[in-house]
Design a protein around this motif. Structure first.
Motif, PDB file in Angstrom:
ATOM      1  N   SER A 124      28.849  36.323  53.020  1.00  0.00           N
ATOM      2  CA  SER A 124      30.269  36.349  53.399  1.00  0.00           C
ATOM      3  C   SER A 124      31.144  35.787  52.287  1.00  0.00           C
ATOM      4  N   SER A 125      30.692  34.707  51.652  1.00  0.00           N
ATOM      5  CA  SER A 125      31.465  34.109  50.556  1.00  0.00           C
ATOM      6  C   SER A 125      31.499  35.028  49.340  1.00  0.00           C
ATOM      7  N   ALA A 126      30.406  35.724  49.092  1.00  0.00           N
ATOM      8  CA  ALA A 126      30.386  36.674  47.978  1.00  0.00           C
ATOM      9  C   ALA A 126      31.387  37.799  48.221  1.00  0.00           C
ATOM     10  N   LEU A 127      31.425  38.313  49.447  1.00  0.00           N
ATOM     11  CA  LEU A 127      32.380  39.373  49.778  1.00  0.00           C
ATOM     12  C   LEU A 127      33.819  38.853  49.735  1.00  0.00           C
ATOM     13  N   ALA A 128      34.044  37.660  50.277  1.00  0.00           N
ATOM     14  CA  ALA A 128      35.384  37.071  50.255  1.00  0.00           C
ATOM     15  C   ALA A 128      35.833  36.825  48.818  1.00  0.00           C
ATOM     16  N   GLY A 129      34.913  36.344  47.981  1.00  0.00           N
ATOM     17  CA  GLY A 129      35.239  36.104  46.581  1.00  0.00           C
ATOM     18  C   GLY A 129      35.580  37.393  45.856  1.00  0.00           C
ATOM     19  N   ALA A 130      34.816  38.440  46.108  1.00  0.00           N
ATOM     20  CA  ALA A 130      35.102  39.733  45.479  1.00  0.00           C
ATOM     21  C   ALA A 130      36.458  40.267  45.932  1.00  0.00           C
ATOM     22  N   ASP A 131      36.748  40.126  47.217  1.00  0.00           N
ATOM     23  CA  ASP A 131      38.041  40.569  47.745  1.00  0.00           C
ATOM     24  C   ASP A 131      39.188  39.790  47.106  1.00  0.00           C
ATOM     25  N   LEU A 132      39.027  38.483  47.015  1.00  0.00           N
ATOM     26  CA  LEU A 132      40.070  37.660  46.413  1.00  0.00           C
ATOM     27  C   LEU A 132      40.236  37.977  44.930  1.00  0.00           C
ATOM     28  N   LEU A 133      39.137  38.184  44.221  1.00  0.00           N
ATOM     29  CA  LEU A 133      39.242  38.526  42.798  1.00  0.00           C
ATOM     30  C   LEU A 133      40.000  39.836  42.616  1.00  0.00           C
ATOM     31  N   GLY A 134      39.648  40.839  43.412  1.00  0.00           N
ATOM     32  CA  GLY A 134      40.366  42.117  43.334  1.00  0.00           C
ATOM     33  C   GLY A 134      41.843  41.962  43.648  1.00  0.00           C
ATOM     34  N   THR A 135      42.147  41.182  44.670  1.00  0.00           N
ATOM     35  CA  THR A 135      43.538  40.941  45.058  1.00  0.00           C
ATOM     36  C   THR A 135      44.284  40.206  43.947  1.00  0.00           C
ATOM     37  N   SER A 136      43.648  39.196  43.357  1.00  0.00           N
ATOM     38  CA  SER A 136      44.292  38.438  42.268  1.00  0.00           C
ATOM     39  C   SER A 136      44.553  39.321  41.061  1.00  0.00           C
ATOM     40  N   LEU A 137      43.600  40.182  40.732  1.00  0.00           N
ATOM     41  CA  LEU A 137      43.788  41.099  39.598  1.00  0.00           C
ATOM     42  C   LEU A 137      44.899  42.107  39.896  1.00  0.00           C
ATOM     43  N   GLN A 138      44.973  42.549  41.143  1.00  0.00           N
ATOM     44  CA  GLN A 138      46.023  43.491  41.533  1.00  0.00           C
ATOM     45  C   GLN A 138      47.402  42.832  41.489  1.00  0.00           C
ATOM     46  N   ARG A 139      47.488  41.579  41.879  1.00  0.00           N
ATOM     47  CA  ARG A 139      48.770  40.854  41.864  1.00  0.00           C
ATOM     48  C   ARG A 139      49.224  40.512  40.448  1.00  0.00           C
ATOM     49  N   ASN A 140      48.289  40.413  39.533  1.00  0.00           N
ATOM     50  CA  ASN A 140      48.596  40.019  38.149  1.00  0.00           C
ATOM     51  C   ASN A 140      48.003  41.030  37.171  1.00  0.00           C
ATOM     52  N   PRO A 141      48.413  42.289  37.231  1.00  0.00           N
ATOM     53  CA  PRO A 141      47.764  43.324  36.409  1.00  0.00           C
ATOM     54  C   PRO A 141      47.922  43.123  34.902  1.00  0.00           C
ATOM     55  N   ASP A 142      48.972  42.440  34.480  1.00  0.00           N
ATOM     56  CA  ASP A 142      49.216  42.253  33.045  1.00  0.00           C
ATOM     57  C   ASP A 142      48.791  40.886  32.527  1.00  0.00           C
ATOM     58  N   ASN A 143      48.217  40.064  33.398  1.00  0.00           N
ATOM     59  CA  ASN A 143      47.844  38.711  32.997  1.00  0.00           C
ATOM     60  C   ASN A 143      46.513  38.332  33.656  1.00  0.00           C
ATOM     61  N   ILE A 144      45.431  38.753  33.035  1.00  0.00           N
ATOM     62  CA  ILE A 144      44.099  38.518  33.606  1.00  0.00           C
ATOM     63  C   ILE A 144      43.782  37.030  33.668  1.00  0.00           C
ATOM     64  N   THR A 145      44.200  36.282  32.672  1.00  0.00           N
ATOM     65  CA  THR A 145      43.947  34.837  32.682  1.00  0.00           C
ATOM     66  C   THR A 145      44.586  34.194  33.906  1.00  0.00           C
ATOM     67  N   ARG A 146      45.799  34.579  34.204  1.00  0.00           N
ATOM     68  CA  ARG A 146      46.491  34.047  35.387  1.00  0.00           C
ATOM     69  C   ARG A 146      45.779  34.487  36.672  1.00  0.00           C
ATOM     70  N   ALA A 147      45.333  35.733  36.724  1.00  0.00           N
ATOM     71  CA  ALA A 147      44.621  36.240  37.899  1.00  0.00           C
ATOM     72  C   ALA A 147      43.336  35.447  38.137  1.00  0.00           C
ATOM     73  N   LEU A 148      42.606  35.168  37.070  1.00  0.00           N
ATOM     74  CA  LEU A 148      41.364  34.404  37.218  1.00  0.00           C
ATOM     75  C   LEU A 148      41.634  32.960  37.612  1.00  0.00           C
ATOM     76  N   ARG A 149      42.707  32.403  37.099  1.00  0.00           N
ATOM     77  CA  ARG A 149      43.082  31.036  37.481  1.00  0.00           C
ATOM     78  C   ARG A 149      43.466  30.984  38.969  1.00  0.00           C
ATOM     79  N   GLU A 150      44.235  31.968  39.420  1.00  0.00           N
ATOM     80  CA  GLU A 150      44.631  32.039  40.837  1.00  0.00           C
ATOM     81  C   GLU A 150      43.394  32.205  41.723  1.00  0.00           C
ATOM     82  N   TYR A 151      42.500  33.077  41.305  1.00  0.00           N
ATOM     83  CA  TYR A 151      41.237  33.299  42.027  1.00  0.00           C
ATOM     84  C   TYR A 151      40.472  31.985  42.175  1.00  0.00           C
TER      85      TYR A 151
END
Length: 123
Positions: free
Chosen positions: A28-55
């Protein structure tokens, strides 16, 4: 680890947080983490570093809670350490072996599952 990412490289799932069997939240945590990573990347398409920090910042408290609960609540159920642990486990198994007992136990322990049903990717 202080962070699960460096630049554009990120650790995922068990390579980052490795929950134990006792937490009951590995897949469940692996799926939740993958979902959050995808969401963070989608919210920050031009700033991967920021997306990973948010994740990292949003997932870390959730994972810390699951790790803590796995040691506190899960261990005695899977590997009873005392006579009390054995008695509680036996009682829970007996109660949940019939429909009435299942309903009673579901209501009694419902609050314990709030931390396991959080949508960490929701805004």
């Amino acid at each position: 680890m202080p962070t699960w990412h460096t630049d554009r490289v990120d650790l995922l799932g068990d390579s980052a947080w490795c929950l134990t069997l006792y937490s009951g939240m590995g897949a469940s945590s692996a799926l939740a983490g993958a979902d959050l990573l995808g969401t963070s990347l989608q919210r920050n398409p031009d700033n991967i570093t920021r997306a990973l920090r948010e994740y990292d910042q949003r997932l870390r408290p959730f994972i810390a809670t699951q790790q803590h609960l796995g040691c506190k609540d899960g261990l005695p159920m899977f590997v009873p350490q005392t006579r009390r642990d054995i008695t509680v486990r036996t009682l829970v198994q007996r109660l949940t072996s019939n429909p009435v007992g299942k309903r009673v136990m579901a209501k009694a322990i419902a609050g314990q599952f709030k931390s396991k049903s959080v949508d960490i990717a929701a805004p």
